[in-house]
Design a protein around this motif. Structure first.
Motif, PDB file in Angstrom:
ATOM      1  N   HIS A   6       4.228  -3.297  10.742  1.00  0.00           N
ATOM      2  CA  HIS A   6       3.190  -2.915   9.788  1.00  0.00           C
ATOM      3  C   HIS A   6       2.498  -4.180   9.297  1.00  0.00           C
ATOM      4  O   HIS A   6       3.153  -5.174   9.002  1.00  0.00           O
TER       5      HIS A   6
ATOM      6  N   THR B  95       0.830  -1.199   0.000  1.00  0.00           N
ATOM      7  CA  THR B  95       0.000   0.000   0.000  1.00  0.00           C
ATOM      8  C   THR B  95       0.869   1.255   0.000  1.00  0.00           C
ATOM      9  O   THR B  95       2.069   1.201   0.300  1.00  0.00           O
ATOM     10  N   LYS B  96       0.251   2.383  -0.298  1.00  0.00           N
ATOM     11  CA  LYS B  96       0.966   3.659  -0.343  1.00  0.00           C
ATOM     12  C   LYS B  96       1.621   3.969   1.008  1.00  0.00           C
ATOM     13  O   LYS B  96       2.748   4.458   1.055  1.00  0.00           O
ATOM     14  N   LYS B  97       0.945   3.652   2.079  1.00  0.00           N
ATOM     15  CA  LYS B  97       1.494   3.920   3.409  1.00  0.00           C
ATOM     16  C   LYS B  97       2.844   3.220   3.598  1.00  0.00           C
ATOM     17  O   LYS B  97       3.819   3.822   4.057  1.00  0.00           O
ATOM     18  N   LEU B  98       2.903   1.939   3.241  1.00  0.00           N
ATOM     19  CA  LEU B  98       4.151   1.200   3.380  1.00  0.00           C
ATOM     20  C   LEU B  98       5.183   1.653   2.342  1.00  0.00           C
ATOM     21  O   LEU B  98       6.378   1.736   2.639  1.00  0.00           O
ATOM     22  N   GLN B  99       4.730   1.987   1.140  1.00  0.00           N
ATOM     23  CA  GLN B  99       5.661   2.499   0.128  1.00  0.00           C
ATOM     24  C   GLN B  99       6.283   3.817   0.593  1.00  0.00           C
ATOM     25  O   GLN B  99       7.486   4.037   0.407  1.00  0.00           O
ATOM     26  N   ASP B 100       5.482   4.663   1.212  1.00  0.00           N
ATOM     27  CA  ASP B 100       6.016   5.942   1.722  1.00  0.00           C
ATOM     28  C   ASP B 100       7.070   5.704   2.801  1.00  0.00           C
ATOM     29  O   ASP B 100       8.104   6.378   2.817  1.00  0.00           O
ATOM     30  N   LEU B 101       6.811   4.743   3.685  1.00  0.00           N
ATOM     31  CA  LEU B 101       7.789   4.415   4.725  1.00  0.00           C
ATOM     32  C   LEU B 101       9.089   3.917   4.087  1.00  0.00           C
ATOM     33  O   LEU B 101      10.176   4.393   4.414  1.00  0.00           O
TER      34      LEU B 101
ATOM     35  N   SER C  71      11.072   6.615   2.358  1.00  0.00           N
ATOM     36  CA  SER C  71      11.758   7.567   3.241  1.00  0.00           C
ATOM     37  C   SER C  71      13.205   7.126   3.466  1.00  0.00           C
ATOM     38  O   SER C  71      14.088   7.957   3.681  1.00  0.00           O
TER      39      SER C  71
ATOM     40  N   GLU D 245      -0.745  -5.478   6.583  1.00  0.00           N
ATOM     41  CA  GLU D 245      -1.756  -5.168   5.566  1.00  0.00           C
ATOM     42  C   GLU D 245      -2.020  -6.447   4.787  1.00  0.00           C
ATOM     43  O   GLU D 245      -1.319  -7.446   4.960  1.00  0.00           O
TER      44      GLU D 245
END
Length: 173
Positions: A143, A10-16, A19, A145
């Motif tokens: 995390h 998901t985008k949330k994990l991709q953003d992490l 970073s 998902e």
């Protein structure tokens, strides 16, 4: 042309992951954060329909995949890759095995044992690898998902990877 099969979180994990990747991953611009299910392989253009049909059949038999990230780890001393460790659960292992247990394009082309992960750093010097890994291991990363699709990717001439086709899981989706 080179093809590969991967899961995108998901985008949330991709953003992490990004970073860290911005600073430590030389392939940051070539492909989004992912879990590789099948390493690069060649497909003859005349066989593309049978390959995608086979992947669609595999997807139909595949349950959604829990993706659990629980720590930062490394492949050192084999190579200086730092990654987010993905729990090798039954669903993920079963899908990986299906992609390596057939004939033709789905034969076993594994170079290494399957260690599900999301790369966040690579091609680091020994000293940089040691420093970055030491710092990131102190980071609490947890995390969870569920992923309901995987992707057939192809590599462009400039080295970038892009999605050729997406296959949605059929079991319980």
């Amino acid at each position: 042309m080179k093809y590969g099969i991967a899961i995108f979180p998901t985008k949330k994990l991709q953003d992490l992951a990004n970073s860290f990747r911005k600073r430590y991953d030389t392939h940051y611009a070539l492909i989004p954060p992912h879990v590789t299910l099948k390493n690069a392989f060649e497909i003859d253009e005349n066989d593309m329909k049978s390959v995608t049909d086979e992947l669609a059949a595999i997807a139909k038999e595949t349950a959604p995949i829990p993706l659990n990230i629980y720590k930062v780890s490394s492949f050192a001393p084999v190579n200086n890759v730092i990654y987010l460790k993905v729990d090798p659960n039954d669903e993920l292992l079963e899908l990986h095995e299906k992609l390596h247990s057939g004939t033709g394009y789905f034969q076993d082309n594994r170079e290494y044992a399957f260690v599900p992960h999301i790369t966040i750093g690579q091609k680091l010097s020994d000293d940089e690898h040691s420093d970055v890994l030491g710092t990131l291991k102190m980071t609490n990363i947890e995390h969870e998902e569920t992923i309901d699709r995987f992707h057939l990717l192809y590599q462009l001439e400039d080295g970038m990877w892009t999605v050729y086709e997406t296959f949605r899981c059929g079991k319980d989706c």
